[in-house]
Write a protein that holds these residues in place. Structure first.
Motif, PDB file in Angstrom:
ATOM      1  N   SER A 110       0.835  -1.209   0.000  1.00  0.00           N
ATOM      2  CA  SER A 110       0.000   0.000   0.000  1.00  0.00           C
ATOM      3  C   SER A 110       0.866   1.254   0.000  1.00  0.00           C
ATOM      4  CB  SER A 110      -0.929   0.002   1.217  1.00  0.00           C
ATOM      5  OG  SER A 110      -1.892  -1.028   1.111  1.00  0.00           O
ATOM      6  N   ARG A 111       1.940   1.234   0.786  1.00  0.00           N
ATOM      7  CA  ARG A 111       2.843   2.386   0.837  1.00  0.00           C
ATOM      8  C   ARG A 111       3.450   2.658  -0.533  1.00  0.00           C
ATOM      9  NH1 ARG A 111       4.935   7.271   1.951  1.00  0.00           N
ATOM     10  NH2 ARG A 111       7.213   7.266   2.148  1.00  0.00           N
ATOM     11  N   ILE A 112       3.906   1.603  -1.214  1.00  0.00           N
ATOM     12  CA  ILE A 112       4.507   1.780  -2.537  1.00  0.00           C
ATOM     13  C   ILE A 112       3.472   2.277  -3.536  1.00  0.00           C
ATOM     14  CG2 ILE A 112       5.563   0.539  -4.474  1.00  0.00           C
ATOM     15  CD1 ILE A 112       6.915  -1.269  -2.375  1.00  0.00           C
ATOM     16  N   LYS A 113       2.249   1.755  -3.472  1.00  0.00           N
ATOM     17  CA  LYS A 113       1.211   2.186  -4.405  1.00  0.00           C
ATOM     18  C   LYS A 113       0.829   3.648  -4.184  1.00  0.00           C
ATOM     19  CE  LYS A 113      -2.081  -0.669  -5.597  1.00  0.00           C
ATOM     20  NZ  LYS A 113      -3.200  -1.640  -5.524  1.00  0.00           N
ATOM     21  N   VAL A 114       0.823   4.083  -2.933  1.00  0.00           N
ATOM     22  CA  VAL A 114       0.537   5.489  -2.654  1.00  0.00           C
ATOM     23  C   VAL A 114       1.644   6.365  -3.231  1.00  0.00           C
ATOM     24  CG1 VAL A 114       0.416   7.215  -0.818  1.00  0.00           C
ATOM     25  CG2 VAL A 114      -0.888   5.092  -0.616  1.00  0.00           C
ATOM     26  N   MET A 115       2.903   5.965  -3.023  1.00  0.00           N
ATOM     27  CA  MET A 115       4.022   6.724  -3.563  1.00  0.00           C
ATOM     28  C   MET A 115       3.959   6.808  -5.088  1.00  0.00           C
ATOM     29  SD  MET A 115       7.074   5.140  -1.175  1.00  0.00           S
ATOM     30  CE  MET A 115       8.400   6.182  -1.825  1.00  0.00           C
ATOM     31  N   ALA A 116       3.486   5.729  -5.724  1.00  0.00           N
ATOM     32  CA  ALA A 116       3.423   5.673  -7.185  1.00  0.00           C
ATOM     33  C   ALA A 116       2.118   6.222  -7.740  1.00  0.00           C
ATOM     34  CB  ALA A 116       3.607   4.232  -7.656  1.00  0.00           C
ATOM     35  N   GLU A 117       1.263   6.748  -6.850  1.00  0.00           N
ATOM     36  CA  GLU A 117      -0.031   7.324  -7.239  1.00  0.00           C
ATOM     37  C   GLU A 117      -0.909   6.296  -7.948  1.00  0.00           C
ATOM     38  OE1 GLU A 117       1.197  10.799  -9.461  1.00  0.00           O
ATOM     39  OE2 GLU A 117       1.111  12.033  -7.662  1.00  0.00           O
ATOM     40  N   LEU A 118      -0.914   5.078  -7.417  1.00  0.00           N
ATOM     41  CA  LEU A 118      -1.790   4.026  -7.910  1.00  0.00           C
ATOM     42  C   LEU A 118      -3.014   3.928  -7.008  1.00  0.00           C
ATOM     43  CD1 LEU A 118       0.790   1.186  -8.699  1.00  0.00           C
ATOM     44  CD2 LEU A 118      -0.179   2.855 -10.279  1.00  0.00           C
TER      45      LEU A 118
END
Length: 414
Positions: free
Chosen positions: A78-86
């Motif tokens: 979830s953290r990575i997806k937030v950073m990637a604007e997914l």
């Protein structure tokens, strides 16, 4: 033993300890930081029934880092997806995103993120982009002396088509940018068409392809040709229309550089034919092809010399009684014995003999033989030289031979 599955125990222990004391979402930041520090090019987060397996791709091979329990893995993803604007709520469809280094303190470079739903959950692959301000000097890429001379000849051409070819992950973009760095002078108008723009060329005009707006390679090419360029670089020739326009531009006074997926220098001509480019157009437009592969360097700190057995000497055209080198697997080189990579090349110059052969429909094997008679060192021969110089091992040489022989439809050496 499959060395690619042996983790770096010190790194794994460090990350496991961090996992136990920091918030799960913060583990994502640590994984990114450590990946940059260990020269990784990709991070793979693979879901399993027991959790998520984390691997770094280092020197072209995936290395196990550590498993993350399912509950913690959900927070990391979830953290990575937030950073990637997914969309963090979307887990049933693939998504592509981008983490910009400008938005996050401590992030060295941009990262491209791809998500894919699997039966065990969401899989993420993160591609760590190169430093946009760093360029390799041509002389440092690994060209043999005669090969470097032929590259310098390519760069002096006023017009024509120069291709850099190889499979995915063979370093084509690095070579292309190194060539452009040499060509990027005030007296010339240089325009690139890329997807994505990986490095920034000061003074050049770089166009980012965007399929969502209809700006594809072919559309951008036609527009650029109306702007009187001296040099055009196409990130990759992917279709018949782009191939045709690139060849036409190369015949009308523009120096065109591009990458292409092909197994050898000569087979690049076959690929252009498959895209529907006429033989006459290819022979008129083409000026040279640089084919390449990346092979691993033997670790400088962990290595040993040895005298190869007679069968290895015969098989790989080595010298009797002359030592070569091999790596010693240690924790600091992820138990591979290698550290870093170097490129091996074969450079085909479009001589009059090559152009005549293209016109009459010569095969890739026939073109290779003509080029060898004119002095071209093949990928195999270039790798053999690096074995003699103790830069790489016979294992890496064998991999090059199997790769190129299999691509050519012949039997590899046994």
């Amino acid at each position: 033993m499959n060395t690619a599955t042996v983790p770096n125990t010190a790194l794994s222990a460090e990350l496991s300890e961090l996992l136990s004391v920091v918030e799960p979402a913060s583990v994502a930041d640590v994984l990114l930081e450590r990946a940059f520090g260990h020269r990784a090019t990709d991070i793979h987060l693979d879901p399993t029934s027991a959790g998520t397996r984390v691997r770094y791709r280092i020197d072209g091979e995936l290395q196990d880092i550590l498993p993350i329990p399912s509950q913690a893995a959900a927070s990391v993803i979830s953290r990575i997806k937030v950073m990637a604007e997914l969309d963090i709520t979307e887990k049933r469809m693939p998504q592509d995103g981008h983490i910009s280094s400008r938005r996050f303190d401590g992030l060295d470079r941009d990262i491209r993120v791809s998500s894919l739903p699997t039966v065990h959950g969401e899989r993420l692959v993160l591609r760590l982009m190169p430093d946009p301000s760093e360029f390799s000097v041509l002389a440092d890429l690994g060209f043999l002396p005669k090969q470097l001379e032929s590259v310098e000849t390519f760069l002096k051409m006023p017009y024509g088509l120069l291709l850099v070819v190889g499979p995915v992950g063979s370093g084509k973009s690095t070579t292309l940018y190194s060539l452009l760095r040499e060509l990027n002078v005030t007296q010339r108008s240089l325009v690139t068409i890329e997807d994505p723009v990986e490095r920034l060329l000061p003074g050049a005009n770089q166009v980012q392809v965007d399929a969502r707006t209809g700006l594809g390679f072919a559309t951008a090419l036609r527009a650029v040709l109306r702007q009187d360029p001296n040099i055009m670089a196409i990130g990759e020739i992917r279709d018949a229309e782009t191939a045709a326009i690139a060849c036409r531009a190369a015949m009308t006074g523009v120096l065109v550089l591009s990458t292409l997926h092909a197994s050898t220098a000569a087979s690049a001509i076959e690929v252009l034919k498959q895209y529907g480019v006429p033989k006459l157009v290819i022979s008129e437009a083409l000026r040279g092809v640089i084919s390449q592969r990346l092979i691993r360097r033997i670790s400088i700190k962990d290595r040993e010399d040895y005298i190869p057995e007679d069968d290895l000497v015969r098989r790989y055209d080595l010298e009797h009684g002359v030592p070569i080198a091999r790596g010693i697997p240690t924790d600091r080189n992820f138990n591979t014995g290698y550290e870093g990579r170097v490129a091996v090349f074969e450079n085909l110059q479009a001589s009059s003999a090559i152009r005549d052969a293209v016109d009459r429909g010569a095969t890739a094997d026939e073109l290779t033989e003509i080029a060898r008679r004119e002095g071209m060192a093949t990928l195999r021969e270039s790798a053999q030289q690096l074995v003699r110089e103790k830069i790489t091992s016979v294992h890496e040489l064998q991999r090059i031979i199997v790769d190129t022989d299999a691509s050519a439809g012949t039997q590899p050496l046994s």
